[in-house]
Design an enzyme around this catalytic site. Structure first.
Site, PDB file in Angstrom:
ATOM      1  N   TYR A  24      51.760 -18.780  39.823  1.00 60.45           N
ATOM      2  CA  TYR A  24      52.035 -19.400  38.523  1.00 60.45           C
ATOM      3  C   TYR A  24      51.777 -20.908  38.467  1.00 60.45           C
ATOM      4  O   TYR A  24      51.904 -21.512  37.400  1.00 60.45           O
ATOM      5  CB  TYR A  24      53.489 -19.105  38.117  1.00 60.45           C
ATOM      6  CG  TYR A  24      53.760 -17.619  37.960  1.00 60.45           C
ATOM      7  CD1 TYR A  24      53.128 -16.890  36.957  1.00 60.45           C
ATOM      8  CD2 TYR A  24      54.605 -16.949  38.828  1.00 60.45           C
ATOM      9  CE1 TYR A  24      53.353 -15.526  36.823  1.00 60.45           C
ATOM     10  CE2 TYR A  24      54.840 -15.581  38.696  1.00 60.45           C
ATOM     11  CZ  TYR A  24      54.207 -14.878  37.694  1.00 60.45           C
ATOM     12  OH  TYR A  24      54.428 -13.532  37.562  1.00 60.45           O
ATOM     13  N   HIS A 102      49.747 -14.797  29.084  1.00 60.37           N
ATOM     14  CA  HIS A 102      50.238 -14.701  30.462  1.00 60.37           C
ATOM     15  C   HIS A 102      49.563 -15.777  31.294  1.00 60.37           C
ATOM     16  O   HIS A 102      48.347 -15.993  31.162  1.00 60.37           O
ATOM     17  CB  HIS A 102      49.933 -13.322  31.063  1.00 60.37           C
ATOM     18  CG  HIS A 102      50.568 -12.215  30.295  1.00 60.37           C
ATOM     19  ND1 HIS A 102      51.917 -11.938  30.373  1.00 60.37           N
ATOM     20  CD2 HIS A 102      50.051 -11.374  29.376  1.00 60.37           C
ATOM     21  CE1 HIS A 102      52.192 -10.948  29.533  1.00 60.37           C
ATOM     22  NE2 HIS A 102      51.079 -10.591  28.912  1.00 60.37           N
TER      23      HIS A 102
HETATM   24  C1  DQA Z   1      53.673 -13.212  33.392  1.00 59.49           C
HETATM   25  C2  DQA Z   1      53.157 -11.946  34.059  1.00 59.49           C
HETATM   26  C3  DQA Z   1      54.244 -10.882  34.119  1.00 59.49           C
HETATM   27  O1  DQA Z   1      53.751  -9.700  34.739  1.00 59.49           O
HETATM   28  C4  DQA Z   1      55.415 -11.396  34.951  1.00 59.49           C
HETATM   29  O2  DQA Z   1      56.457 -10.436  34.934  1.00 59.49           O
HETATM   30  C5  DQA Z   1      55.887 -12.729  34.506  1.00 59.49           C
HETATM   31  C6  DQA Z   1      54.922 -13.728  34.071  1.00 59.49           C
HETATM   32  C7  DQA Z   1      52.623 -14.342  33.403  1.00 59.49           C
HETATM   33  O3  DQA Z   1      52.804 -15.299  32.661  1.00 59.49           O
HETATM   34  O4  DQA Z   1      51.656 -14.290  34.168  1.00 59.49           O
HETATM   35  O5  DQA Z   1      57.075 -13.024  34.580  1.00 59.49           O
HETATM   36  O6  DQA Z   1      53.964 -12.912  32.032  1.00 59.49           O
END
Ligand code: DQA
Length: 149
Positions: A24, A102
């Site tokens: 992330y 995402h």
């Molecule tokens: C997310 C991807 C999701 O699968 C995960 O559960 C997240 C973050 C993303 O921003 O990449 O918490 O939404």
């Protein structure tokens, strides 16, 4: 109609910056909020920015976006993306465009992340650009609604 865009963030996104940074990145949720406000301002839009670890609270904000006639709703539902019929149902009531964001490329990860309940009501889906995806979503939304630069 207002000039307000709702940006909603689901569970664990309050930990951005320290949560699995290899996936992330190092930017914090505060950085995401700043980026959203700066990008929105360029298009004459205002931002209502929220994060919650609770499904019901997210639904309350979706309903608020609807009742306050927000011009659009950008949502990163995080883990609820893959599980929540209730969030899907709430988003289905929105007249304004919904954009799903995402940070990571959910298609390049575990197979359960490939299923999104939200995508079927999203006008557009952005994933894999890191936090820049939020800026792309706001710019894309501005294009859809014809907001002036
Ligand atoms: C997310 C991807 C999701 O699968 C995960 O559960 C997240 C973050 C993303 O921003 O990449 O918490 O939404």
């Amino acid at each position: 109609m207002s000039n307000v865009v709702y940006v909603l963030n689901g569970p664990n996104l309050n930990l951005l910056g320290t949560r699995e940074p290899q996936i992330y990145g190092h930017a914090t949720l505060g950085d995401v909020e700043k980026l959203c406000r700066e990008t929105a301002k360029k298009h004459g839009l205002a931002v209502e920015f929220h994060q919650s670890n609770h499904e019901g609270e997210m639904i309350d904000w979706i309903q608020k976006a609807r009742s306050e006639k927000a011009v659009g709703l950008i949502i990163n539902p995080a883990g609820y993306t893959h599980t929540s019929v209730a969030i899907l149902d709430a988003l289905t009531t929105m007249e304004a465009p919904v954009i799903e964001v995402h940070i990571s490329n959910v298609h390049a990860r575990e197979s359960f992340r490939r299923r999104s309940y939200v995508s079927q009501v999203a006008r557009a889906v952005i994933c894999g650009f890191g936090i820049d995806g939020y800026a792309l979503a706001i710019t894309g939304l501005a294009g859809i609604i014809g907001a002036k630069e």
